[in-house]
Scaffold this motif. Structure first.
Motif, PDB file in Angstrom:
ATOM      1  N   MET A 504      52.960  39.324  50.846  1.00 45.42           N
ATOM      2  CA  MET A 504      52.929  37.963  50.311  1.00 45.42           C
ATOM      3  C   MET A 504      52.402  37.926  48.888  1.00 45.42           C
ATOM      4  SD  MET A 504      49.862  36.582  52.695  1.00 45.42           S
ATOM      5  CE  MET A 504      48.384  37.547  52.976  1.00 45.42           C
ATOM      6  N   HIS A 505      51.613  38.953  48.482  1.00 50.58           N
ATOM      7  CA  HIS A 505      51.121  38.985  47.104  1.00 50.58           C
ATOM      8  C   HIS A 505      52.247  39.274  46.116  1.00 50.58           C
ATOM      9  CE1 HIS A 505      46.715  38.824  47.743  1.00 50.58           C
ATOM     10  NE2 HIS A 505      47.053  39.246  48.942  1.00 50.58           N
ATOM     11  N   TYR A 506      53.327  39.875  46.594  1.00 52.25           N
ATOM     12  CA  TYR A 506      54.464  40.150  45.722  1.00 52.25           C
ATOM     13  C   TYR A 506      55.505  39.031  45.791  1.00 52.25           C
ATOM     14  CZ  TYR A 506      52.283  44.733  45.781  1.00 52.25           C
ATOM     15  OH  TYR A 506      51.377  45.751  45.670  1.00 52.25           O
ATOM     16  N   LEU A 507      55.590  38.379  46.957  1.00 49.17           N
ATOM     17  CA  LEU A 507      56.502  37.248  47.066  1.00 49.17           C
ATOM     18  C   LEU A 507      55.963  36.013  46.349  1.00 49.17           C
ATOM     19  CD1 LEU A 507      57.576  37.561  50.815  1.00 49.17           C
ATOM     20  CD2 LEU A 507      58.800  38.347  48.788  1.00 49.17           C
ATOM     21  N   HIS A 508      54.657  35.828  46.383  1.00 46.82           N
ATOM     22  CA  HIS A 508      54.007  34.695  45.717  1.00 46.82           C
ATOM     23  C   HIS A 508      52.893  35.234  44.815  1.00 46.82           C
ATOM     24  CE1 HIS A 508      56.157  32.143  48.555  1.00 46.82           C
ATOM     25  NE2 HIS A 508      55.689  32.907  49.528  1.00 46.82           N
ATOM     26  N   PRO A 509      53.240  35.877  43.720  1.00 48.57           N
ATOM     27  CA  PRO A 509      52.211  36.515  42.884  1.00 48.57           C
ATOM     28  C   PRO A 509      51.317  35.499  42.193  1.00 48.57           C
ATOM     29  CG  PRO A 509      54.350  36.598  41.799  1.00 48.57           C
ATOM     30  CD  PRO A 509      54.597  36.051  43.172  1.00 48.57           C
ATOM     31  N   PHE A 510      50.100  35.928  41.926  1.00 47.03           N
ATOM     32  CA  PHE A 510      49.142  35.103  41.206  1.00 47.03           C
ATOM     33  C   PHE A 510      49.290  35.326  39.713  1.00 47.03           C
ATOM     34  CE2 PHE A 510      46.468  35.869  45.168  1.00 47.03           C
ATOM     35  CZ  PHE A 510      46.899  34.684  45.758  1.00 47.03           C
ATOM     36  N   THR A 511      48.940  34.300  38.948  1.00 48.06           N
ATOM     37  CA  THR A 511      48.904  34.452  37.498  1.00 48.06           C
ATOM     38  C   THR A 511      47.619  35.170  37.098  1.00 48.06           C
ATOM     39  OG1 THR A 511      47.784  32.337  37.146  1.00 48.06           O
ATOM     40  CG2 THR A 511      50.196  32.304  37.264  1.00 48.06           C
ATOM     41  N   VAL A 512      47.556  35.599  35.842  1.00 53.68           N
ATOM     42  CA  VAL A 512      46.355  36.283  35.352  1.00 53.68           C
ATOM     43  C   VAL A 512      45.144  35.358  35.418  1.00 53.68           C
ATOM     44  CG1 VAL A 512      45.305  37.391  33.345  1.00 53.68           C
ATOM     45  CG2 VAL A 512      47.717  37.816  33.881  1.00 53.68           C
ATOM     46  N   ASN A 513      45.329  34.097  35.043  1.00 58.16           N
ATOM     47  CA  ASN A 513      44.215  33.141  35.103  1.00 58.16           C
ATOM     48  C   ASN A 513      43.751  32.912  36.532  1.00 58.16           C
ATOM     49  OD1 ASN A 513      44.194  32.800  32.329  1.00 58.16           O
ATOM     50  ND2 ASN A 513      45.572  31.043  32.376  1.00 58.16           N
ATOM     51  N   GLN A 514      44.701  32.833  37.470  1.00 62.94           N
ATOM     52  CA  GLN A 514      44.319  32.662  38.864  1.00 62.94           C
ATOM     53  C   GLN A 514      43.541  33.871  39.373  1.00 62.94           C
ATOM     54  OE1 GLN A 514      48.180  31.901  40.599  1.00 62.94           O
ATOM     55  NE2 GLN A 514      47.802  29.693  40.756  1.00 62.94           N
ATOM     56  N   LEU A 515      43.974  35.067  39.008  1.00 62.56           N
ATOM     57  CA  LEU A 515      43.264  36.264  39.447  1.00 62.56           C
ATOM     58  C   LEU A 515      41.839  36.293  38.920  1.00 62.56           C
ATOM     59  CD1 LEU A 515      45.966  39.073  39.170  1.00 62.56           C
ATOM     60  CD2 LEU A 515      44.903  38.196  41.243  1.00 62.56           C
ATOM     61  N   ASP A 516      41.665  35.955  37.633  1.00 58.40           N
ATOM     62  CA  ASP A 516      40.318  35.924  37.065  1.00 58.40           C
ATOM     63  C   ASP A 516      39.449  34.893  37.768  1.00 58.40           C
ATOM     64  OD1 ASP A 516      40.937  37.894  35.288  1.00 58.40           O
ATOM     65  OD2 ASP A 516      41.413  36.550  33.635  1.00 58.40           O
ATOM     66  N   SER A 517      40.010  33.718  38.025  1.00 58.41           N
ATOM     67  CA  SER A 517      39.255  32.672  38.698  1.00 58.41           C
ATOM     68  C   SER A 517      38.892  33.075  40.120  1.00 58.41           C
ATOM     69  CB  SER A 517      40.064  31.374  38.700  1.00 58.41           C
ATOM     70  OG  SER A 517      39.410  30.360  39.438  1.00 58.41           O
ATOM     71  N   LEU A 518      39.858  33.629  40.865  1.00 59.66           N
ATOM     72  CA  LEU A 518      39.599  34.052  42.241  1.00 59.66           C
ATOM     73  C   LEU A 518      38.572  35.170  42.296  1.00 59.66           C
ATOM     74  CD1 LEU A 518      43.249  34.020  43.607  1.00 59.66           C
ATOM     75  CD2 LEU A 518      41.422  32.430  44.201  1.00 59.66           C
ATOM     76  N   ARG A 519      38.644  36.109  41.344  1.00 60.57           N
ATOM     77  CA  ARG A 519      37.678  37.215  41.325  1.00 60.57           C
ATOM     78  C   ARG A 519      36.264  36.691  41.099  1.00 60.57           C
ATOM     79  NH1 ARG A 519      40.082  40.001  37.766  1.00 60.57           N
ATOM     80  NH2 ARG A 519      41.286  41.263  39.201  1.00 60.57           N
ATOM     81  N   TYR A 520      36.121  35.726  40.202  1.00 64.46           N
ATOM     82  CA  TYR A 520      34.806  35.155  39.929  1.00 64.46           C
ATOM     83  C   TYR A 520      34.285  34.368  41.131  1.00 64.46           C
ATOM     84  CZ  TYR A 520      31.147  32.422  37.643  1.00 64.46           C
ATOM     85  OH  TYR A 520      29.948  31.841  37.318  1.00 64.46           O
ATOM     86  N   MET A 521      35.158  33.594  41.769  1.00 69.04           N
ATOM     87  CA  MET A 521      34.729  32.834  42.938  1.00 69.04           C
ATOM     88  C   MET A 521      34.351  33.766  44.087  1.00 69.04           C
ATOM     89  SD  MET A 521      37.239  29.461  42.993  1.00 69.04           S
ATOM     90  CE  MET A 521      38.783  30.347  42.919  1.00 69.04           C
ATOM     91  N   ALA A 522      35.114  34.835  44.270  1.00 65.69           N
ATOM     92  CA  ALA A 522      34.803  35.783  45.340  1.00 65.69           C
ATOM     93  C   ALA A 522      33.462  36.466  45.096  1.00 65.69           C
ATOM     94  CB  ALA A 522      35.918  36.829  45.438  1.00 65.69           C
ATOM     95  N   MET A 523      33.183  36.830  43.842  1.00 67.62           N
ATOM     96  CA  MET A 523      31.891  37.447  43.535  1.00 67.62           C
ATOM     97  C   MET A 523      30.747  36.509  43.871  1.00 67.62           C
ATOM     98  SD  MET A 523      29.149  37.599  41.287  1.00 67.62           S
ATOM     99  CE  MET A 523      29.750  36.529  39.994  1.00 67.62           C
ATOM    100  N   ASN A 524      30.893  35.239  43.542  1.00 66.40           N
ATOM    101  CA  ASN A 524      29.831  34.274  43.845  1.00 66.40           C
ATOM    102  C   ASN A 524      29.612  34.128  45.345  1.00 66.40           C
ATOM    103  OD1 ASN A 524      28.969  33.541  41.259  1.00 66.40           O
ATOM    104  ND2 ASN A 524      30.658  32.106  40.997  1.00 66.40           N
ATOM    105  N   ILE A 525      30.702  34.078  46.105  1.00 64.58           N
ATOM    106  CA  ILE A 525      30.565  33.938  47.554  1.00 64.58           C
ATOM    107  C   ILE A 525      29.898  35.166  48.156  1.00 64.58           C
ATOM    108  CG2 ILE A 525      31.900  33.823  49.692  1.00 64.58           C
ATOM    109  CD1 ILE A 525      33.857  32.009  48.299  1.00 64.58           C
ATOM    110  N   VAL A 526      30.321  36.371  47.739  1.00 57.31           N
ATOM    111  CA  VAL A 526      29.713  37.599  48.260  1.00 57.31           C
ATOM    112  C   VAL A 526      28.228  37.664  47.897  1.00 57.31           C
ATOM    113  CG1 VAL A 526      29.729  40.113  48.076  1.00 57.31           C
ATOM    114  CG2 VAL A 526      31.877  38.879  48.282  1.00 57.31           C
ATOM    115  N   ALA A 527      27.891  37.269  46.661  1.00 59.11           N
ATOM    116  CA  ALA A 527      26.492  37.290  46.231  1.00 59.11           C
ATOM    117  C   ALA A 527      25.642  36.332  47.051  1.00 59.11           C
ATOM    118  CB  ALA A 527      26.396  36.955  44.737  1.00 59.11           C
ATOM    119  N   VAL A 528      26.182  35.145  47.340  1.00 59.27           N
ATOM    120  CA  VAL A 528      25.424  34.167  48.133  1.00 59.27           C
ATOM    121  C   VAL A 528      25.207  34.681  49.550  1.00 59.27           C
ATOM    122  CG1 VAL A 528      25.541  31.881  49.162  1.00 59.27           C
ATOM    123  CG2 VAL A 528      26.097  32.178  46.748  1.00 59.27           C
ATOM    124  N   ARG A 529      26.253  35.219  50.165  1.00 57.78           N
ATOM    125  CA  ARG A 529      26.130  35.681  51.550  1.00 57.78           C
ATOM    126  C   ARG A 529      25.191  36.890  51.651  1.00 57.78           C
ATOM    127  NH1 ARG A 529      30.032  33.673  55.191  1.00 57.78           N
ATOM    128  NH2 ARG A 529      30.458  31.532  54.496  1.00 57.78           N
TER     129      ARG A 529
END
Length: 764
Positions: A504-529
């Motif tokens: 699904m990552h190839y059928l519905h690829p993310f843009t560069v901005n989306q990847l940067d945003s998702l990476r930052y949000m994921a880091m925050n969630i992992v840090a909080v947990r």
């Protein structure tokens, strides 16, 4: 402030091979099962990649029939375990003659300076010295040993004796005393003698622990359309947009281009959520009244558990949801009519498994006027994080802790960071004088698993390199023993052929901005947990391990990446130089051999591809002799860290936004403009060459296009009637002709191409 790094030789930055004594080593110079030790027929140990460290373990379970204080009539017991100069105490119980502690004490064998272990039972007094109730004494030469997977040593009841140890007194205590290693199950939660100075909550911050980062999901909210969206002012149609929120993540759609009560967006909003799902999806449909004012027309709150979880690329069906209306009725009594009529919003929501990989020994701090370090190591691979115990006040800490990961993909990286623990509750101050505001970074090591041979133990000392504003500094070395095992070679080869991400990552690829945003949000969630665990992995540790600041601008890193690109083309450049020497007959013998090979390939064209692949095979076999013998490590030369200018480092460590004076910012801005100007020139030259190719058939230069299409017609006729082998032979002979038959002036095609027009003339 960190002091300037002393000059280091290149050897200090290199990986060093070590020969530690791995596996089981038995005391007294004996073999397994030797005299005075519990025997075992076990052939291997689960701690075979570390040096064995021995500890004296004392398990204090409980006591019974303790005497009451004749004055107060109560007993507030606790146990004190004493071995030489080391003392450990259990917690005390109020008014209890049969307490249960279930606490373990560990004393490092290397620091044992006494032949007697004493266990005291005392009654805590509010005023004056605590009352002595009794003690139990153990001879160190009679303590048995136990190494897992031997069964735990069963605790026994011991009668308390008086101060001289001659007479039995009232009361018994249940104890188990044994000699073991760091492989013992009691080791992680035990009180350690080398941490006796840590008090209060700081005790929990020095323990080793294994963490599992939360399972992350992408939340893809496909906002399609809304119906019957009505603003407060019904005389005007709304210009609507949707605002979505998951936890602290807030995203908005674009404004609907038309003013309508049935707006249409069909826009994806991406969030990151972690299991278990604690947040809710909050959607509001809002009207842009003025550039500075938005009004809410409807709201929707949904728990993430109601949405379908998508594990493959199958489509998710869209659904309509009713919105709660806002602002109906100016009076409190009219609010009963709010939900009679409801707008609707059309959504397609799914949860997708996210694979976000992303990814700290010796800064000095002062404690009681002297420099010290309380170091611990963190390792991360996949979802599993581990943290070793903290070794207090040691510049050469020894952990000797072994951990195991299941490898889901050999083409991945394990990251190990070393940090200085600044949360021990003492009076230590960081080197910068700012106090214990966060654990200090010492250094980091990355190891790519695909560079490791199977079933080989790698024992190396990795330099811990840190880049400070004062320059590159070696903070120490980290010794590791690494082994990569695989039960199925076929399965590992199969993994090399699989895509890195789900379909699904190839059928519905993310843009560069989306990847940067998702990476930052994921880091925050992992840090909080991970910050909720005990002991916590704090945000500064998680950020360093995941390279959260790697996307920030750095002149040093830009230069390093530029020279990485240059090195990629070095082989092509070398080949072109060699071909140039062949063309100009620098070595006549080589040129003659190339002519012979060329004639053979012309006569037998079916040998061209086999020859190319055979040549690459032979090159690979030849290079096998020069293969790396150890895993790659942090390379200061590749990182351009040794020759970096001090001002460039100062810029790299600047805050965002900048906190520098205006004149410094102006100087850096001008420097950036100069670099960007050179890049702009190179990009313009590349565009010019491409536009000249387009000009061949675009009739911008009618004479040039006429000449080119006439040449194409003649070439088509000649190539049609002439055998291809003859054409290739003639072209090769012309290209390899002797220099005396060459002109030093540029060739006719080169002259023609350089005269073609480009669009640079139309640039302002």
């Amino acid at each position: 402030m960190t002091s300037p790094a002393p000059p280091h030789s290149q050897e200090e930055y290199k990986l060093k091979h070590t020969k530690p004594q791995l596996g089981e080593r038995w005391p007294h110079g004996g073999v397994r099962g030797g005299g005075g030790w519990i025997t075992s027929e076990r052939a291997t140990s689960t701690y075979d990649l570390v040096e064995q460290m021995y500890y004296l373990y004392v398990r204090v379970v409980k006591a019974k029939d303790l005497p009451l204080n004749p004055i107060t009539g109560n007993c507030d017991p606790y146990v004190e375990v004493k071995l030489g100069n080391y003392k450990g105490k259990t917690r005390h119980f109020d008014k209890k003659t049969n307490p249960e502690w279930k606490q373990v004490f560990a004393f490092s064998k290397d620091k044992i300076q006494s032949s007697v272990l004493e266990v005291f039972v005392r009654d805590r007094e509010m005023v004056g010295r605590d009352e002595y109730l009794g003690k139990v004494v153990f001879d160190m030469h009679e303590v048995p040993t136990r190494v897992p997977p031997d069964s735990p040593l069963a605790p026994q009841w011991y009668r308390l004796t008086d101060r001289r140890g001659d007479t039995k007194v009232k009361g018994e205590v249940m104890l188990a005393v044994w000699m073991g290693t760091q492989a013992d199950e009691a080791f992680p939660e035990a009180w350690h003698s080398d941490a006796a100075s840590v008090q209060g909550e700081g005790v929990y911050n020095i323990r080793s622990k294994v963490y599992v980062s939360p399972k992350l999901w992408y939340v893809r909210v496909n906002v399609i359309e809304a119906q019957d969206a009505e603003p407060h002012d019904r005389s005007q149609l709304p210009q609507a947009f949707v605002k979505a929120q998951v936890g602290n993540q807030v995203l908005k759609t674009k404004l609907c281009p038309n003013r309508t009560s049935n707006p249409f967006w069909n826009e994806d909003l991406l969030f990151v959520a972690a299991e278990p799902f604690e947040e809710q999806l909050v959607l509001t449909v809002e009207n842009k009244v003025t550039p500075a004012k938005d009004e809410v027309m409807g709201r929707l709150i949904l728990p993430l558990t109601v949405f379908e979880r998508r594990l493959d690329h199958r489509p998710i069906h869209s659904r309509w949801f009713n919105l709660e209306k806002f602002g109906f009725g100016a009076l409190e009594a009219d609010k009963r009519h709010e939900l009679k009529f409801s707008s609707r919003i059309h959504l397609r929501v799914c949860l997708e498994v996210g694979i976000l990989s992303a990814q700290g020994l010796l800064p000095m701090k002062t404690k009681d006027g002297r420099g010290t370090t309380d170091a611990y190591c963190v390792a991360k691979f996949g979802q599993k994080w581990v943290r070793t115990r903290t070794i207090l006040e040691s510049l050469s800490p020894k952990w000797n802790e072994q951990y195991t990961w299941e490898v889901y993909d050999p083409c991945t990286v394990i990251t190990l960071g070393v940090f200085d623990n600044c949360h021990l509750g003492g009076n230590e101050k960081s080197a910068g004088g700012g106090g214990a505001k966060g654990d200090s970074r010492i250094g980091k090591v990355r190891i790519r698993l695909s560079t490791l041979e199977t079933d080989r133990i790698y024992t190396h000392s990795y330099p811990l390199l840190a880049l400070h504003s004062s320059g590159l500094k070696k903070m120490g070395e980290l010794q590791l023993a690494v082994r990569f095992t695989s039960l199925s070679l076929a399965n590992m080869i199969y993994l090399y052929m699989q895509p890195l991400l789900p379909k699904m990552h190839y059928l519905h690829p993310f843009t560069v901005n989306q990847l940067d945003s998702l990476r930052y949000m994921a880091m925050n969630i992992v840090a909080v947990r991970l910050g909720r665990a005990e002991p916590p992995l704090r945000k500064e540790v998680v950020e360093y391990m995941l390279d959260v600041d790697s996307h920030m601008w750095s002149m040093r890193r830009s230069k390093a990446n530029f020279f990485r690109i240059v090195s990629l083309f070095s082989g092509v450049i070398s080949m072109s130089r060699w071909l140039g020497e062949v063309r100009h007959w620098k070595n006549p013998a080589t040129t003659v051999l190339v002519h012979v090979l060329f004639f053979i390939l012309i006569c037998y064209p079916e040998l061209i591809l086999p020859t190319i692949f055979l040549y690459m095979f032979l090159i690979g076999i030849w290079n096998y002799r020069f293969r790396p013998r150890h895993p790659p490590h942090m390379d200061p030369k590749l990182s351009w860290a040794e020759a970096v200018h001090p001002d460039e480092l100062d810029e790299e460590f600047d805050t965002f936004p900048t906190s520098k004076p205006q004149d410094v910012v102006r100087m850096r801005y001008d420097r950036l403009r100069s670099v960007a100007g050179r890049i702009q020139t190179v990009v313009g030259d590349i565009a010019t060459q491409g536009e000249r190719f387009q000009a061949l058939l675009s009739w911008r230069d009618t004479r040039a296009t006429s000449l080119f299409i006439l040449f194409c017609l003649i070439a088509a006729v000649v190539l049609y009637i002439t055998p291809f082998k003859l054409v290739a032979l003639a072209a090769g002979i012309v290209w390899l002709r002797h220099p005396r038959f060459r002109s030093k002036l540029p060739s006719i095609p080169s002259n023609f191409f350089k005269r073609l027009p480009s669009r640079a003339d139309s640039m302002l």
